[in-house]
Design a protein around this motif. Sequence first.
Motif, PDB file in Angstrom:
ATOM      1  N   GLU A  99      -1.995 -19.524 -19.291  1.00 52.90           N
ATOM      2  CA  GLU A  99      -0.639 -19.811 -18.792  1.00 52.90           C
ATOM      3  C   GLU A  99       0.298 -18.655 -19.077  1.00 52.90           C
ATOM      4  O   GLU A  99       1.117 -18.270 -18.235  1.00 52.90           O
ATOM      5  N   ARG A 100       0.201 -18.067 -20.258  1.00 50.27           N
ATOM      6  CA  ARG A 100       1.064 -16.942 -20.625  1.00 50.27           C
ATOM      7  C   ARG A 100       0.785 -15.741 -19.706  1.00 50.27           C
ATOM      8  O   ARG A 100       1.707 -15.107 -19.206  1.00 50.27           O
ATOM      9  N   MET A 101      -0.507 -15.453 -19.444  1.00 50.59           N
ATOM     10  CA  MET A 101      -0.843 -14.343 -18.549  1.00 50.59           C
ATOM     11  C   MET A 101      -0.354 -14.606 -17.130  1.00 50.59           C
ATOM     12  O   MET A 101       0.159 -13.702 -16.473  1.00 50.59           O
ATOM     13  N   MET A 102      -0.494 -15.826 -16.653  1.00 59.38           N
ATOM     14  CA  MET A 102      -0.036 -16.153 -15.303  1.00 59.38           C
ATOM     15  C   MET A 102       1.481 -16.012 -15.203  1.00 59.38           C
ATOM     16  O   MET A 102       1.996 -15.514 -14.204  1.00 59.38           O
ATOM     17  N   ASN A 103       2.196 -16.437 -16.217  1.00 58.51           N
ATOM     18  CA  ASN A 103       3.653 -16.299 -16.210  1.00 58.51           C
ATOM     19  C   ASN A 103       4.077 -14.836 -16.228  1.00 58.51           C
ATOM     20  O   ASN A 103       5.063 -14.456 -15.596  1.00 58.51           O
ATOM     21  N   GLU A 104       3.331 -13.995 -16.939  1.00 58.79           N
ATOM     22  CA  GLU A 104       3.648 -12.576 -16.968  1.00 58.79           C
ATOM     23  C   GLU A 104       3.382 -11.915 -15.620  1.00 58.79           C
ATOM     24  O   GLU A 104       4.076 -10.994 -15.223  1.00 58.79           O
ATOM     25  N   MET A 105       2.362 -12.398 -14.904  1.00 55.72           N
ATOM     26  CA  MET A 105       2.007 -11.791 -13.622  1.00 55.72           C
ATOM     27  C   MET A 105       2.899 -12.257 -12.481  1.00 55.72           C
ATOM     28  O   MET A 105       3.094 -11.539 -11.512  1.00 55.72           O
ATOM     29  N   THR A 106       3.430 -13.451 -12.562  1.00 58.33           N
ATOM     30  CA  THR A 106       4.273 -13.954 -11.480  1.00 58.33           C
ATOM     31  C   THR A 106       5.686 -13.452 -11.648  1.00 58.33           C
ATOM     32  O   THR A 106       6.131 -13.150 -12.744  1.00 58.33           O
ATOM     33  N   ASP A 107       6.383 -13.363 -10.559  1.00 58.89           N
ATOM     34  CA  ASP A 107       7.751 -12.861 -10.564  1.00 58.89           C
ATOM     35  C   ASP A 107       8.676 -13.938 -11.096  1.00 58.89           C
ATOM     36  O   ASP A 107       8.804 -14.999 -10.525  1.00 58.89           O
ATOM     37  N   ASP A 108       9.318 -13.650 -12.217  1.00 58.56           N
ATOM     38  CA  ASP A 108      10.250 -14.618 -12.791  1.00 58.56           C
ATOM     39  C   ASP A 108      11.702 -14.265 -12.463  1.00 58.56           C
ATOM     40  O   ASP A 108      12.612 -14.741 -13.114  1.00 58.56           O
ATOM     41  N   GLY A 109      11.894 -13.423 -11.457  1.00 55.01           N
ATOM     42  CA  GLY A 109      13.246 -13.056 -11.053  1.00 55.01           C
ATOM     43  C   GLY A 109      13.738 -11.766 -11.681  1.00 55.01           C
ATOM     44  O   GLY A 109      14.737 -11.213 -11.269  1.00 55.01           O
ATOM     45  N   ALA A 110      13.037 -11.270 -12.689  1.00 58.00           N
ATOM     46  CA  ALA A 110      13.444 -10.033 -13.333  1.00 58.00           C
ATOM     47  C   ALA A 110      12.804  -8.849 -12.616  1.00 58.00           C
ATOM     48  O   ALA A 110      11.765  -8.978 -11.991  1.00 58.00           O
ATOM     49  N   ALA A 111      13.451  -7.717 -12.743  1.00 58.28           N
ATOM     50  CA  ALA A 111      12.871  -6.511 -12.154  1.00 58.28           C
ATOM     51  C   ALA A 111      11.592  -6.182 -12.894  1.00 58.28           C
ATOM     52  O   ALA A 111      11.501  -6.339 -14.101  1.00 58.28           O
ATOM     53  N   GLY A 112      10.603  -5.717 -12.167  1.00 64.89           N
ATOM     54  CA  GLY A 112       9.330  -5.423 -12.805  1.00 64.89           C
ATOM     55  C   GLY A 112       8.639  -4.262 -12.147  1.00 64.89           C
ATOM     56  O   GLY A 112       9.134  -3.657 -11.200  1.00 64.89           O
ATOM     57  N   PHE A 113       7.482  -3.962 -12.653  1.00 71.76           N
ATOM     58  CA  PHE A 113       6.690  -2.857 -12.143  1.00 71.76           C
ATOM     59  C   PHE A 113       5.633  -3.425 -11.224  1.00 71.76           C
ATOM     60  O   PHE A 113       4.880  -4.314 -11.611  1.00 71.76           O
ATOM     61  N   ALA A 114       5.575  -2.955 -10.006  1.00 73.49           N
ATOM     62  CA  ALA A 114       4.590  -3.446  -9.050  1.00 73.49           C
ATOM     63  C   ALA A 114       3.282  -2.704  -9.272  1.00 73.49           C
ATOM     64  O   ALA A 114       3.194  -1.513  -9.057  1.00 73.49           O
ATOM     65  N   SER A 115       2.279  -3.428  -9.727  1.00 77.34           N
ATOM     66  CA  SER A 115       1.017  -2.772 -10.035  1.00 77.34           C
ATOM     67  C   SER A 115       0.006  -2.900  -8.913  1.00 77.34           C
ATOM     68  O   SER A 115      -1.049  -2.301  -8.978  1.00 77.34           O
ATOM     69  N   GLU A 116       0.311  -3.668  -7.906  1.00 76.39           N
ATOM     70  CA  GLU A 116      -0.650  -3.876  -6.840  1.00 76.39           C
ATOM     71  C   GLU A 116      -0.018  -3.610  -5.478  1.00 76.39           C
ATOM     72  O   GLU A 116       0.042  -4.467  -4.631  1.00 76.39           O
ATOM     73  N   THR A 117       0.446  -2.397  -5.280  1.00 76.50           N
ATOM     74  CA  THR A 117       0.987  -2.007  -4.000  1.00 76.50           C
ATOM     75  C   THR A 117      -0.171  -1.880  -3.018  1.00 76.50           C
ATOM     76  O   THR A 117      -1.180  -1.248  -3.320  1.00 76.50           O
ATOM     77  N   HIS A 118      -0.030  -2.484  -1.854  1.00 78.71           N
ATOM     78  CA  HIS A 118      -1.086  -2.396  -0.845  1.00 78.71           C
ATOM     79  C   HIS A 118      -0.985  -1.034  -0.170  1.00 78.71           C
ATOM     80  O   HIS A 118       0.027  -0.703   0.441  1.00 78.71           O
ATOM     81  N   VAL A 119      -2.060  -0.238  -0.284  1.00 78.84           N
ATOM     82  CA  VAL A 119      -2.106   1.105   0.291  1.00 78.84           C
ATOM     83  C   VAL A 119      -3.402   1.253   1.071  1.00 78.84           C
ATOM     84  O   VAL A 119      -4.472   0.906   0.574  1.00 78.84           O
ATOM     85  N   ASP A 120      -3.293   1.757   2.313  1.00 80.72           N
ATOM     86  CA  ASP A 120      -4.465   2.079   3.131  1.00 80.72           C
ATOM     87  C   ASP A 120      -4.442   3.577   3.411  1.00 80.72           C
ATOM     88  O   ASP A 120      -3.386   4.148   3.668  1.00 80.72           O
ATOM     89  N   VAL A 121      -5.617   4.195   3.380  1.00 83.19           N
ATOM     90  CA  VAL A 121      -5.749   5.615   3.691  1.00 83.19           C
ATOM     91  C   VAL A 121      -6.676   5.736   4.893  1.00 83.19           C
ATOM     92  O   VAL A 121      -7.788   5.203   4.876  1.00 83.19           O
ATOM     93  N   TYR A 122      -6.199   6.408   5.937  1.00 83.07           N
ATOM     94  CA  TYR A 122      -6.965   6.611   7.163  1.00 83.07           C
ATOM     95  C   TYR A 122      -7.325   8.089   7.265  1.00 83.07           C
ATOM     96  O   TYR A 122      -6.444   8.943   7.317  1.00 83.07           O
ATOM     97  N   ASN A 123      -8.610   8.366   7.291  1.00 78.87           N
ATOM     98  CA  ASN A 123      -9.109   9.731   7.322  1.00 78.87           C
ATOM     99  C   ASN A 123      -9.580  10.039   8.739  1.00 78.87           C
ATOM    100  O   ASN A 123     -10.742   9.860   9.070  1.00 78.87           O
ATOM    101  N   ASP A 124      -8.661  10.494   9.598  1.00 76.20           N
ATOM    102  CA  ASP A 124      -8.981  10.833  10.984  1.00 76.20           C
ATOM    103  C   ASP A 124      -9.595  12.233  11.043  1.00 76.20           C
ATOM    104  O   ASP A 124      -9.697  12.920  10.024  1.00 76.20           O
ATOM    105  N   ASP A 125      -9.967  12.668  12.243  1.00 76.63           N
ATOM    106  CA  ASP A 125     -10.624  13.966  12.397  1.00 76.63           C
ATOM    107  C   ASP A 125      -9.790  15.134  11.880  1.00 76.63           C
ATOM    108  O   ASP A 125     -10.281  15.975  11.140  1.00 76.63           O
ATOM    109  N   ASP A 126      -8.523  15.196  12.272  1.00 77.44           N
ATOM    110  CA  ASP A 126      -7.712  16.355  11.918  1.00 77.44           C
ATOM    111  C   ASP A 126      -6.555  16.039  10.973  1.00 77.44           C
ATOM    112  O   ASP A 126      -5.868  16.933  10.516  1.00 77.44           O
ATOM    113  N   GLN A 127      -6.336  14.755  10.684  1.00 77.98           N
ATOM    114  CA  GLN A 127      -5.236  14.408   9.798  1.00 77.98           C
ATOM    115  C   GLN A 127      -5.605  13.249   8.888  1.00 77.98           C
ATOM    116  O   GLN A 127      -6.565  12.537   9.120  1.00 77.98           O
ATOM    117  N   LEU A 128      -4.800  13.087   7.851  1.00 80.75           N
ATOM    118  CA  LEU A 128      -4.956  12.007   6.898  1.00 80.75           C
ATOM    119  C   LEU A 128      -3.666  11.205   6.914  1.00 80.75           C
ATOM    120  O   LEU A 128      -2.578  11.791   6.855  1.00 80.75           O
TER     121      LEU A 128
END
Length: 120
Positions: free
Chosen positions: A17-46
Amino acid sequence: MRDDPDDPFDDFFDGIERMMNEMTDDGAAGFASETHVDVYNDDDQLRVVADLPGVTKDAITLQCDGTVLTISAAGDRREYDERIQLPTRVDEHSADASFNNGILQVSFQKSDDSAAIDVE
């Protein structure tokens, strides 16, 4: 609340319960540790595409050394600080970035992995 004071799993469940409360947003500013990022490696660009909800364009800072892209941003409720190891070397001076509706897109031209060296 659990009813049995002699339950041997009380400490275990309290920890969960303590870990779940720490992971959920309780309204305070926090550090986002799981930003969704995709990387596309095309022929001539990234291309790197990142979800940054709740921030404005002016709050985003990008840095690249050719192998790592650092995305820093701050919103009312979150801070983002992501270091993305790029799968190939890029020309950091060719970067083109756009931000629309919480989606950041950064494109780079690929750079040669090695340079020819003349022997004199």
